[in-house]
Design an enzyme around this catalytic site. Structure first.
Site, PDB file in Angstrom:
ATOM      1  CE1 TYR A  67      -4.119  -1.505   0.080  1.00  0.00           C
ATOM      2  CE2 TYR A  67      -3.927  -1.856   2.426  1.00  0.00           C
ATOM      3  CZ  TYR A  67      -4.633  -2.016   1.249  1.00  0.00           C
ATOM      4  OH  TYR A  67      -5.827  -2.665   1.259  1.00  0.00           O
ATOM      5  CD  GLU A  68      -1.564   5.498   0.166  1.00  0.00           C
ATOM      6  OE1 GLU A  68      -0.871   6.274  -0.515  1.00  0.00           O
ATOM      7  OE2 GLU A  68      -2.800   5.485   0.129  1.00  0.00           O
ATOM      8  N   GLY A  69       2.813   3.011  -1.892  1.00  0.00           N
ATOM      9  CA  GLY A  69       4.232   2.993  -2.237  1.00  0.00           C
ATOM     10  C   GLY A  69       4.915   1.806  -1.606  1.00  0.00           C
TER      11      GLY A  69
END
Length: 611
Positions: A449-451
């Site tokens: 998630y998120e990078g």
């Protein structure tokens, strides 16, 4: 199933004794609050977690979202949860009073997320809504905020982040979803998005997507990406409603089609959607802010989102730790290794076996170290938002360099921690009789998630360590040095202060050994082992957090003479700090050897090698 899924005592220790959350109320923006209001908010979240979330942990996992006839159905408790969160004002707790929020610090809002996700991370809906709504209030027009945000914060409308596309993945410069300008100032949206969490479901009356798209004729790459609000149902002032009957007012279908729902390894209560926009050339989007500024807007919100992912990982690992701890106390097996009359002595609880104790201390050191860092990051976020001048800039730089660690360490080490929770249970951990097999599945997404961790590592080594002439690491090392100096005033903590000082020196040596590659412009070589550097750097940062906790605990032991459970709590903090320094910190030795090794084995060469 374990009834304890987080420690209120530890949360209070970190918030009030280590990081002194109430000090934020000296800033005008937070001045309406005090320690009591902070605790009331956390109590409110705990009540919702205890009554509407944790009892349905397995049920939500078992009853996955289903897509039938274009509609996604989710567990019925999710609608109750959304309403309760909206009624309690917790979805918009961090929003300003002007936008209907409680103007709470991120320090407190992120801890609300921690409590909820420890209870049941399969109900990960409201954080997505909060993030999407915050983008609208931060960069959209007042009219856009008025049209969408109140229903989002009330829990009746769901918010999403619609970034990822089938051909682009994490490479947002390759986004191809198009936006065609219309005479009325709106845009026609056409394209596909994948892995959109909570991207469609029947627990909300409308789904509000914050979507990246490229306006016709926009520049290639990230500079040509804009941000749009794309609702599932849009308001039609003149026309008749074509939306389902439970959507009040004149709303029409906005041609956002749920093409598929992904069946996932974990977090099964949250639908991950494949969405198609503009099949009938009738998807309308409303631009947020200025054209071609979509990615900068997203990145301004990314620190919040990454703290949220780190909190989710820390929460899942914490729930698994408390399940394992309870089991280890209750499960009798075998005898102590030094027990005389071995065959005739009663069995002992497995918590008394050194190897089990090692696994539990590992879990405690990871989860409580992670939570400490995340609260530190949230505090810096708050200061960077409300302070002025040098204080604001320094808080932002510190936050910036800590963010890859705050997102990645709880995620990567949380996976290992939950694995050790399963191991503590032995064979029972692999069964559905206990929650840890589910939590093991659930946490695995957080390093993605998120990078991903690889992206966070390149961000740390490639940008954060070198920007502004290395000012961010200088500030961080200065903060660590303050903790080292304070810990050194206690005889029994001084050896650990000295160890941390040595680790800072080791980290600096590694950076200096890598820097020539960057100076020669060989960026691929410079960043080839960035993930290993992130691992080394993270170990040192968490060691700093543990020394900070131990120093506070030691001071309280000296000045307050605690007894009973309090005495055990503070002594337990110092003991876990020692464990972390003796068992986890030595891992930097091997990492440093590899990072300084001139042998290159992962960069593609002209000679084709079999993999």
């Amino acid at each position: 199933m374990a009834t304890t899924y987080f420690s209120k005592r530890n949360l209070q220790f970190l918030l009030h004794e280590v990081f002194k959350a109430e000090e934020l109320t000296k800033y005008d923006y937070f001045s309406a609050h005090d320690r009591d209001t902070f605790n009331l908010v956390l109590d409110s979240a705990t009540y919702i977690a205890d009554t509407l979330m944790h009892p349905y942990l397995k049920e939500v996992d078992k009853n996955q979202p289903e897509l039938k006839n274009g509609q996604v159905t989710v567990h019925p408790k999710i609608k109750e949860y959304l309403k309760a969160m909206g009624d309690a004002g917790l979805i918009g707790a961090g929003f300003s009073f002007d936008h209907g929020g409680q103007q709470l610090p991120e320090m407190i809002s992120s801890c609300v997320g921690f409590i909820l996700m420890a209870a049941n991370n399969g109900m990960m809906y409201t954080g997505l809504t909060s993030g999407a709504a915050h983008l609208i209030t931060s960069f959209g027009t007042p009219e856009l905020s008025e049209a969408f945000v109140p229903n989002m914060l009330a829990g009746t409308w769901q918010g999403t982040m619609a970034l990822t596309e089938p051909q682009a993945g994490s490479s947002l410069s390759d986004v191809t979803t198009s936006a065609t300008p219309q005479p009325d100032g709106t845009y026609k949206i056409k394209g596909q998005k994948v892995f959109i969490s909570a991207g469609d479901h029947d627990a909300a009356e409308n789904i509000i997507h914050l979507m990246l798209a490229r306006i016709d004729g926009a520049p290639k790459g990230t500079k040509g990406i804009s941000l749009f609000v794309v609702p599932k149902y849009r308001k039609d002032e003149q026309g008749e409603s074509t939306a389902p009957a439970d959507r009040p007012g004149n709303f029409v279908d906005n041609d956002v089609v749920s093409t598929g729902v992904y069946h996932k390894m974990g977090q099964k209560g949250v639908p991950a959607m494949h969405l198609t926009m503009g099949s009938n050339d009738n998807t309308v989007g409303y631009i947020v802010g200025q054209p071609h500024q979509g990615l900068p807007y997203m990145f301004q919100m990314m620190n919040e989102a990454r703290i949220g992912v780190g909190m989710t990982a820390a929460a899942i690992a914490t729930a698994a730790y408390y399940a394992a701890l309870q089991y280890a106390k209750e499960r009798p097996q075998s005898r102590r290794l030094n027990e005389k009359n071995h065959l005739y002595a009663p069995q002992t609880s497995i918590i008394n076996h050194p190897d089990v104790r090692r696994m539990l201390l590992f879990q405690k050191s990871v989860t409580e170290g992670s939570l400490s860092l995340l609260i530190e990051a949230a505090r810096l976020y708050d200061i960077s938002e409300v302070a002025e001048g040098e204080e604001k800039e320094n808080a932002f730089l510190l936050l910036d360099i800590l963010m890859p660690v705050a997102k990645s360490y709880p995620s990567e080490m949380g996976v290992q921690s939950v694995s050790q929770s399963v191991q503590t249970f032995g064979g029972y951990g692999y069964t559905e009789d206990f929650p840890v097999e589910q939590l093991y599945r659930d946490i695995r997404i957080t390093p993605i998630y998120e990078g991903t961790t690889g992206i966070q590592a390149q961000d740390l080594l490639g940008r954060k360590m070198t920007m502004k002439g290395g000012k961010a690491p200088q500030l961080l090392f200065s903060e660590m040095s303050k903790t080292i100096a304070e810990a050194s005033t206690h005889d029994d903590l001084k050896p650990y202060a000295d160890k941390l000082a040595a680790e800072l020196k080791r980290t600096q040596d590694v950076v200096m050994s890598l820097m020539p590659h960057a100076q020669k412009g060989d960026i691929e070589r410079y960043l080839s082992d960035a993930t290993l550097f992130l691992e080394l750097f993270s170990i040192v940062v968490i060691a700093w957090q543990w020394l900070k906790q131990a120093t506070v605990a030691k001071q309280i032991l000296i000045t307050q003479n605690p007894q009973g459970d309090d005495l055990a709590f503070y002594e337990g903090k110092i003991h876990t700090m020692k464990f972390y320094f003796h068992y986890e910190v030595p891992k930097t030795l091997g990492l440093a050897v590899r990072l300084k090794d001139p042998e290159v084995l992962t960069i593609v060469s002209e000679k084709e090698l079999a993999l």
